[in-house]
Design a protein around this motif. Structure first.
Motif, mmCIF file in Angstrom:
data_model
loop_
_atom_site.group_PDB
_atom_site.id
_atom_site.type_symbol
_atom_site.label_atom_id
_atom_site.label_comp_id
_atom_site.label_asym_id
_atom_site.label_seq_id
_atom_site.Cartn_x
_atom_site.Cartn_y
_atom_site.Cartn_z
ATOM 1 N N GLU B 28 0.827 -1.214 0.000
ATOM 2 C CA GLU B 28 0.000 0.000 0.000
ATOM 3 C C GLU B 28 0.864 1.268 0.000
ATOM 4 O OE1 GLU B 28 -2.626 0.259 3.364
ATOM 5 O OE2 GLU B 28 -4.022 1.558 2.280
ATOM 6 N N LEU B 29 1.900 1.274 0.841
ATOM 7 C CA LEU B 29 2.744 2.464 0.933
ATOM 8 C C LEU B 29 3.624 2.630 -0.307
ATOM 9 C CD1 LEU B 29 1.590 2.386 3.743
ATOM 10 C CD2 LEU B 29 3.831 2.902 4.665
ATOM 11 N N GLN B 31 2.704 1.813 -3.286
ATOM 12 C CA GLN B 31 1.782 2.380 -4.290
ATOM 13 C C GLN B 31 1.678 3.895 -4.109
ATOM 14 O OE1 GLN B 31 -2.067 0.546 -4.065
ATOM 15 N NE2 GLN B 31 -1.369 -1.357 -5.003
ATOM 16 N N HIS B 32 1.606 4.308 -2.841
ATOM 17 C CA HIS B 32 1.484 5.740 -2.547
ATOM 18 C C HIS B 32 2.725 6.480 -3.075
ATOM 19 C CE1 HIS B 32 -0.065 9.104 0.058
ATOM 20 N NE2 HIS B 32 1.166 9.520 -0.205
ATOM 21 N N GLU B 34 4.754 5.502 -5.383
ATOM 22 C CA GLU B 34 4.766 5.415 -6.846
ATOM 23 C C GLU B 34 3.816 6.460 -7.442
ATOM 24 O OE1 GLU B 34 4.125 1.439 -8.413
ATOM 25 O OE2 GLU B 34 3.487 2.356 -10.308
ATOM 26 N N ASP B 35 2.651 6.599 -6.822
ATOM 27 C CA ASP B 35 1.679 7.617 -7.288
ATOM 28 C C ASP B 35 2.302 9.012 -7.220
ATOM 29 O OD1 ASP B 35 -0.318 5.819 -7.830
ATOM 30 O OD2 ASP B 35 -1.322 6.039 -5.902
ATOM 31 N N ARG B 36 2.974 9.255 -6.098
ATOM 32 C CA ARG B 36 3.593 10.571 -5.904
ATOM 33 C C ARG B 36 4.706 10.792 -6.938
ATOM 34 N NH1 ARG B 36 3.471 15.616 -5.314
ATOM 35 N NH2 ARG B 36 5.034 16.605 -4.017
ATOM 36 N N GLU B 39 3.208 11.522 -10.249
ATOM 37 C CA GLU B 39 2.629 12.868 -10.231
ATOM 38 C C GLU B 39 3.716 13.923 -10.437
ATOM 39 O OE1 GLU B 39 1.246 14.110 -6.406
ATOM 40 O OE2 GLU B 39 -0.078 15.633 -7.212
ATOM 41 N N GLU B 57 10.265 13.528 1.005
ATOM 42 C CA GLU B 57 8.984 13.803 1.676
ATOM 43 C C GLU B 57 8.609 12.708 2.676
ATOM 44 O OE1 GLU B 57 6.772 16.227 -1.971
ATOM 45 O OE2 GLU B 57 6.183 14.175 -1.492
ATOM 46 N N PHE B 58 9.155 11.539 2.453
ATOM 47 C CA PHE B 58 8.802 10.385 3.279
ATOM 48 C C PHE B 58 9.744 10.295 4.486
ATOM 49 C CE2 PHE B 58 9.935 5.707 3.611
ATOM 50 C CZ PHE B 58 8.941 5.420 4.516
#
Lengths: 117, 168
Positions: B28-29, B31-32, B34-36, B39, B57-58
């Motif tokens: 799940e994390l 994916q997050h 990867e989405d970022r 983007e 950012e993480f």
């Protein structure tokens, strides 16, 4: 007299607000984590930003409390994603938190603007 | 594309998540992130810059600390049959909870087991009380080890029989 621990108050306020924000954006329909973060950021005009390291622990905490429920959803041609939805308990908590928050904001507003009314 | 899953897994290693849950959270994390990353690239960043920004950012330490306060981060692995495990009060509580749930789930078995236990305990107690009173407890007289039993024989001894004991 004991001084009010402003950092603790600040922390509690932020924590309470973060819970309320997540529950509020889940009210309309189930959403996945990234969508939740982007929606809160967009709706607040970029003022409220959830990073991964605080967003997911909070989602998991709300899930442990039974306020939200996560489930993997697979769509054709897409990777599976974990969507969160509000549970009936979560809906009751949201209604209560909304009321508490409104009352708190109103009380602060009365104090901070009372002199000029 | 960066290997986000390994990046996340390294931060979850110190937590006591169940293997299945750890795998879910890593997915799940990742994916997050990867989405970022996607983007940022869509916004004009190079893949390398996007990866650097997403990593910056993480805050892994913060994630670790916040996840560490959750119940799911204190998972206890059940030992394999026949394998002993270190003593801890937590493990006793877990065993107790498990036992109570199992007993609740099978009320007929629980009632049967309780009846057998009650009858067994009652019977054992009753038998022990008798044996204790008859065999273990001393007789209620002073110097009970000096008591003797005296009897009289009505018939004369058989002819030719030898006396083994003569009292004078």
């Amino acid at each position: 007299m004991t001084d009010i621990d402003l950092s603790a108050l600040d922390r509690e306020l932020k924590k309470g607000a973060a819970e309320l924000l997540l529950l509020s954006v889940l009210e309309a329909r189930p959403r996945h984590g990234y969508e939740l973060g982007k929606l809160i950021e967009a709706q607040s005009g970029g003022r409220l930003v959830f990073h991964l390291d605080s967003l997911y622990p909070l989602l998991y905490r709300l899930e442990e409390r039974g306020w939200i429920k996560g489930a993997w959803v697979e769509k054709a041609g897409e990777r599976r994603r974990r969507f969160y939805r509000l549970t009936p308990t979560g809906q009751r908590v949201l209604a209560r938190q909304r009321q508490t928050w409104d009352e708190f904001v109103e009380a602060v507003r009365l104090v901070t603007r009372g002199e000029h009314a | 594309m960066p290997d986000w899953k390994s990046h996340i897994r390294s931060r979850l290693a110190s937590l006591r998540l169940s293997p299945a849950r750890e795998s879910e959270i890593a997915e799940e994390l990742a994916q997050h992130l990867e989405d970022r990353w996607r983007e940022l690239i869509a916004g004009g960043a190079t893949p390398e810059d996007a990866a650097h920004t997403a990593r910056t950012e993480f805050n892994g330490a913060r994630l670790e600390a916040l996840l560490g306060t959750l119940r799911q981060a204190h998972w206890h692995e059940l030992p394999a049959p026949g394998r002993s495990r270190a003593f801890s009060f937590d493990s006793i509580l877990i065993d107790l909870r498990h036992a109570i749930r199992a007993l609740r789930a099978t009320p007929s078995f629980t009632i049967g087991a309780l009846l057998v236990l009650a009858l067994g305990t009652g019977a054992t107690t009753a038998i022990f009380s008798v044996v204790d009173a008859v065999a273990f407890r001393p007789l209620p007289f002073p110097d009970p080890d000096r008591l003797v039993a005296v009897g009289m024989r009505a018939n004369p001894p058989v002819a030719g029989a030898r006396a083994f004991l003569t009292c004078t």
